[in-house]
Design a protein around this motif. Structure first.
Motif, PDB file in Angstrom:
ATOM      1  N   HIS A   1       0.836  -1.203   0.000  1.00  0.00           N
ATOM      2  CA  HIS A   1       0.000   0.000   0.000  1.00  0.00           C
ATOM      3  C   HIS A   1       0.872   1.256   0.000  1.00  0.00           C
ATOM      4  O   HIS A   1       0.618   2.205  -0.726  1.00  0.00           O
TER       5      HIS A   1
ATOM      6  N   THR B   1       4.142   1.574  -0.883  1.00  0.00           N
ATOM      7  CA  THR B   1       5.071   1.705  -2.009  1.00  0.00           C
ATOM      8  C   THR B   1       4.389   1.677  -3.368  1.00  0.00           C
ATOM      9  O   THR B   1       4.963   2.152  -4.346  1.00  0.00           O
ATOM     10  N   GLY B   2       3.206   1.070  -3.461  1.00  0.00           N
ATOM     11  CA  GLY B   2       2.539   0.920  -4.755  1.00  0.00           C
ATOM     12  C   GLY B   2       2.997  -0.297  -5.532  1.00  0.00           C
ATOM     13  O   GLY B   2       2.571  -0.515  -6.662  1.00  0.00           O
ATOM     14  N   ILE B   3       3.866  -1.109  -4.940  1.00  0.00           N
ATOM     15  CA  ILE B   3       4.353  -2.317  -5.613  1.00  0.00           C
ATOM     16  C   ILE B   3       3.259  -3.380  -5.554  1.00  0.00           C
ATOM     17  O   ILE B   3       2.701  -3.633  -4.492  1.00  0.00           O
TER      18      ILE B   3
ATOM     19  N   TRP C   1      -8.180   0.073  -4.811  1.00  0.00           N
ATOM     20  CA  TRP C   1      -7.411  -1.163  -4.730  1.00  0.00           C
ATOM     21  C   TRP C   1      -8.099  -2.193  -5.608  1.00  0.00           C
ATOM     22  O   TRP C   1      -9.323  -2.207  -5.740  1.00  0.00           O
TER      23      TRP C   1
ATOM     24  N   LEU D   1       3.386  -0.551 -12.590  1.00  0.00           N
ATOM     25  CA  LEU D   1       3.309  -0.135 -11.198  1.00  0.00           C
ATOM     26  C   LEU D   1       4.679  -0.180 -10.535  1.00  0.00           C
ATOM     27  O   LEU D   1       5.505  -0.997 -10.921  1.00  0.00           O
ATOM     28  N   PRO D   2       4.949   0.642  -9.557  1.00  0.00           N
ATOM     29  CA  PRO D   2       4.086   1.686  -9.015  1.00  0.00           C
ATOM     30  C   PRO D   2       4.062   2.920  -9.906  1.00  0.00           C
ATOM     31  O   PRO D   2       4.983   3.170 -10.668  1.00  0.00           O
TER      32      PRO D   2
ATOM     33  N   ASP E   1       4.095   6.920 -10.423  1.00  0.00           N
ATOM     34  CA  ASP E   1       4.595   8.149  -9.801  1.00  0.00           C
ATOM     35  C   ASP E   1       3.589   9.262 -10.092  1.00  0.00           C
ATOM     36  O   ASP E   1       3.212   9.478 -11.241  1.00  0.00           O
TER      37      ASP E   1
ATOM     38  N   ARG F   1      -3.730   0.420  -6.426  1.00  0.00           N
ATOM     39  CA  ARG F   1      -2.926  -0.671  -5.880  1.00  0.00           C
ATOM     40  C   ARG F   1      -3.460  -1.996  -6.394  1.00  0.00           C
ATOM     41  O   ARG F   1      -4.669  -2.201  -6.506  1.00  0.00           O
TER      42      ARG F   1
END
Length: 181
Positions: free
Chosen positions: A46, A48-50, A122, A146-147, A149, A172
């Motif tokens: 959540h 980091t967006g990874i 999500w 992803l992630p 920017d 996400r």
């Protein structure tokens, strides 16, 4: 490029956890000695967006963990969208399809993945290992982008319509699956 929970937990065990610093609008590293858990892996994803893949035995609560944290962490008006995969799941289940409207013409209805991508919600691909190779191929571009920017907008082409989908920076991607037999 899906980060498995195991990798997230190893990162966590190495005392590297990325935490958003809202005041400075940047990410910083914070050392921690707390034990690793699937919940921490979800929080890491959540933050980091990874994209995150949670893999584990059936009925241990992988899906429930994602759903419960979404309830807590998502802003009002943002939601968790999901697809429960089976061997008959298609890319239309993710990206959308054409339906007849009241006037005997076809209208495109966006799928739950597109909805989450556009609104910054999500998305949960439940039981991802049950999806076909075609579904996996269609999801690969999403995962690779992803992630996102916030300073560099990212778009991808909807495989159904060819239209551009602009990916919201808060989007996400989570997936769950049982181990292969």
């Amino acid at each position: 490029r899906l980060m498995t929970a195991e990798i997230a937990l190893k990162l966590r065990d190495c005392n590297c956890f990325v935490e958003a610093n809202a005041a400075e609008n940047k990410k910083t590293l914070q050392a921690t000695q707390q034990p690793a858990s699937p919940m921490e892996a979800i929080l890491f994803a959540h933050t980091t967006g990874i994209p995150l893949l949670l893999e584990g035995p059936p009925a241990i609560g992988k899906t429930m963990e994602v759903r419960k944290l979404a309830e807590v962490l998502l802003d009002t008006g943002t939601e968790l969208s999901a697809v429960s995969n089976t061997d008959s799941t298609t890319i239309n289940d993710y990206f959308g399809g054409y339906d007849m409207d009241g006037s005997s013409s076809f209208k495109f209805v966006e799928g739950p993945l597109v909805h989450a991508m556009v609104t910054g919600g999500w998305f949960l691909a439940d039981e991802l290992n049950l999806a076909s190779a075609e579904v996996h191929s269609a999801l690969q571009p999403v995962i690779e982008l992803l992630p996102v920017d916030a300073t560099a907008p990212v778009s991808m082409s909807n495989p159904i319509t060819g239209d551009d989908i602009r990916i919201h920076p808060s989007f996400r991607f989570f997936a769950t699956q049982n181990p292969s037999a």
